[in-house]
Write a protein that holds these residues in place. Structure first.
Motif, PDB file in Angstrom:
ATOM      1  N   MET A   1       0.841  -1.183   0.000  1.00 22.56           N
ATOM      2  CA  MET A   1       0.000   0.000   0.000  1.00 22.56           C
ATOM      3  C   MET A   1       0.884   1.243   0.000  1.00 22.56           C
ATOM      4  SD  MET A   1      -1.432   0.134   3.944  1.00 22.56           S
ATOM      5  CE  MET A   1      -2.061   1.780   3.885  1.00 22.56           C
ATOM      6  N   LEU A   2       0.422   2.274  -0.662  1.00 24.67           N
ATOM      7  CA  LEU A   2       1.206   3.502  -0.744  1.00 24.67           C
ATOM      8  C   LEU A   2       0.883   4.437   0.415  1.00 24.67           C
ATOM      9  CD1 LEU A   2       1.117   4.230  -4.568  1.00 24.67           C
ATOM     10  CD2 LEU A   2       2.886   3.085  -3.228  1.00 24.67           C
ATOM     11  N   VAL A   3       1.939   5.012   0.972  1.00 22.67           N
ATOM     12  CA  VAL A   3       1.840   5.979   2.063  1.00 22.67           C
ATOM     13  C   VAL A   3       2.627   7.203   1.619  1.00 22.67           C
ATOM     14  CG1 VAL A   3       2.307   6.400   4.495  1.00 22.67           C
ATOM     15  CG2 VAL A   3       1.767   4.086   3.729  1.00 22.67           C
ATOM     16  N   ARG A   4       2.059   8.354   1.849  1.00 18.31           N
ATOM     17  CA  ARG A   4       2.683   9.605   1.405  1.00 18.31           C
ATOM     18  C   ARG A   4       3.186  10.374   2.619  1.00 18.31           C
ATOM     19  NH1 ARG A   4      -0.866  14.269  -0.617  1.00 18.31           N
ATOM     20  NH2 ARG A   4       0.694  15.822  -1.034  1.00 18.31           N
ATOM     21  N   PHE A   5       4.423  10.836   2.546  1.00 21.51           N
ATOM     22  CA  PHE A   5       5.007  11.678   3.586  1.00 21.51           C
ATOM     23  C   PHE A   5       5.433  12.989   2.950  1.00 21.51           C
ATOM     24  CE2 PHE A   5       5.671   7.371   5.096  1.00 21.51           C
ATOM     25  CZ  PHE A   5       5.342   7.456   6.441  1.00 21.51           C
ATOM     26  N   ILE A   6       5.145  14.082   3.630  1.00 16.26           N
ATOM     27  CA  ILE A   6       5.605  15.406   3.217  1.00 16.26           C
ATOM     28  C   ILE A   6       6.635  15.819   4.261  1.00 16.26           C
ATOM     29  CG2 ILE A   6       4.987  17.788   2.671  1.00 16.26           C
ATOM     30  CD1 ILE A   6       3.558  15.711   0.889  1.00 16.26           C
ATOM     31  N   ASP A   7       7.881  15.973   3.838  1.00 18.26           N
ATOM     32  CA  ASP A   7       8.927  16.294   4.809  1.00 18.26           C
ATOM     33  C   ASP A   7       8.892  17.777   5.164  1.00 18.26           C
ATOM     34  OD1 ASP A   7      10.570  17.794   2.998  1.00 18.26           O
ATOM     35  OD2 ASP A   7      11.704  16.009   2.429  1.00 18.26           O
ATOM     36  N   PRO A   8       9.681  18.190   6.161  1.00  9.81           N
ATOM     37  CA  PRO A   8       9.644  19.598   6.596  1.00  9.81           C
ATOM     38  C   PRO A   8      10.030  20.604   5.514  1.00  9.81           C
ATOM     39  CG  PRO A   8      10.626  18.242   8.295  1.00  9.81           C
ATOM     40  CD  PRO A   8      10.479  17.369   7.076  1.00  9.81           C
ATOM     41  N   GLU A   9      10.700  20.156   4.472  1.00 11.69           N
ATOM     42  CA  GLU A   9      11.061  21.039   3.354  1.00 11.69           C
ATOM     43  C   GLU A   9       9.953  21.105   2.310  1.00 11.69           C
ATOM     44  OE1 GLU A   9      13.974  22.813   3.100  1.00 11.69           O
ATOM     45  OE2 GLU A   9      14.400  22.143   5.140  1.00 11.69           O
ATOM     46  N   GLY A  10       8.871  20.340   2.522  1.00 17.07           N
ATOM     47  CA  GLY A  10       7.762  20.332   1.577  1.00 17.07           C
ATOM     48  C   GLY A  10       7.894  19.303   0.466  1.00 17.07           C
ATOM     49  N   ARG A  11       8.952  18.469   0.522  1.00 19.81           N
ATOM     50  CA  ARG A  11       9.139  17.432  -0.495  1.00 19.81           C
ATOM     51  C   ARG A  11       8.219  16.252  -0.209  1.00 19.81           C
ATOM     52  NH1 ARG A  11      14.879  18.765   0.553  1.00 19.81           N
ATOM     53  NH2 ARG A  11      14.589  17.238   2.193  1.00 19.81           N
ATOM     54  N   GLU A  12       7.657  15.701  -1.262  1.00 21.29           N
ATOM     55  CA  GLU A  12       6.754  14.557  -1.156  1.00 21.29           C
ATOM     56  C   GLU A  12       7.541  13.264  -1.355  1.00 21.29           C
ATOM     57  OE1 GLU A  12       2.754  12.769  -3.300  1.00 21.29           O
ATOM     58  OE2 GLU A  12       3.575  14.683  -3.952  1.00 21.29           O
ATOM     59  N   HIS A  13       7.263  12.294  -0.485  1.00 20.70           N
ATOM     60  CA  HIS A  13       7.870  10.970  -0.580  1.00 20.70           C
ATOM     61  C   HIS A  13       6.722   9.960  -0.579  1.00 20.70           C
ATOM     62  CE1 HIS A  13      11.783  12.668   0.788  1.00 20.70           C
ATOM     63  NE2 HIS A  13      10.977  13.484   1.454  1.00 20.70           N
ATOM     64  N   VAL A  14       6.591   9.184  -1.635  1.00 22.48           N
ATOM     65  CA  VAL A  14       5.574   8.136  -1.689  1.00 22.48           C
ATOM     66  C   VAL A  14       6.303   6.822  -1.453  1.00 22.48           C
ATOM     67  CG1 VAL A  14       3.804   7.004  -3.069  1.00 22.48           C
ATOM     68  CG2 VAL A  14       4.132   9.486  -3.240  1.00 22.48           C
ATOM     69  N   VAL A  15       5.874   6.120  -0.405  1.00 26.31           N
ATOM     70  CA  VAL A  15       6.572   4.941   0.081  1.00 26.31           C
ATOM     71  C   VAL A  15       5.620   3.754   0.070  1.00 26.31           C
ATOM     72  CG1 VAL A  15       7.749   3.996   2.105  1.00 26.31           C
ATOM     73  CG2 VAL A  15       7.969   6.414   1.568  1.00 26.31           C
ATOM     74  N   GLU A  16       6.155   2.587  -0.214  1.00 23.46           N
ATOM     75  CA  GLU A  16       5.368   1.353  -0.134  1.00 23.46           C
ATOM     76  C   GLU A  16       5.360   0.913   1.326  1.00 23.46           C
ATOM     77  OE1 GLU A  16       2.878  -1.505  -1.365  1.00 23.46           O
ATOM     78  OE2 GLU A  16       3.740  -0.075  -2.760  1.00 23.46           O
TER      79      GLU A  16
END
Length: 105
Positions: A1-16
């Protein structure tokens, strides 16, 4: 399943993410900036504090009293603040977004 994280710099990371694992484990495995998980998920440090936004139609259970106490000690809390070590990934949460507060870095 995909989980999305937005880091403190505003970058998006989509992780399995894996069903049954904590969102913190998913984040630390993917080296998401600001999600440290210092206590390994024992709910003793709050270094995995994020803002949680479940996908449409899904809800997270309310934080347990111990989690609420830990969140109350965090900086920059919001009504959506959660300790990611306490959010267990399940199919209904596919696509959930966690935003890492700037105070976590």
């Amino acid at each position: 399943m995909l989980v999305r994280f937005i880091d403190p710099e505003g970058r998006e990371h989509v992780v399995e993410g894996e069903v049954g694992e904590s969102a913190m484990r998913c984040a630390t495995r993917a080296l998401i900036p600001g999600v440290i998980g210092e206590c390994g998920g024992a709910m003793a440090c709050a270094t995995c504090h994020c803002y949680a936004a479940p996908p449409a139609g899904a809800t997270l259970p309310e934080p347990a009293p111990q989690e609420r106490d830990m969140i109350d000690g965090c900086i920059d809390t919001r009504p959506t603040s959660r300790l990611t070590c306490q959010v267990v990934l399940e199919p209904a949460l596919a696509g959930i977004t966690f935003t890492v507060p700037a105070s976590q870095v």
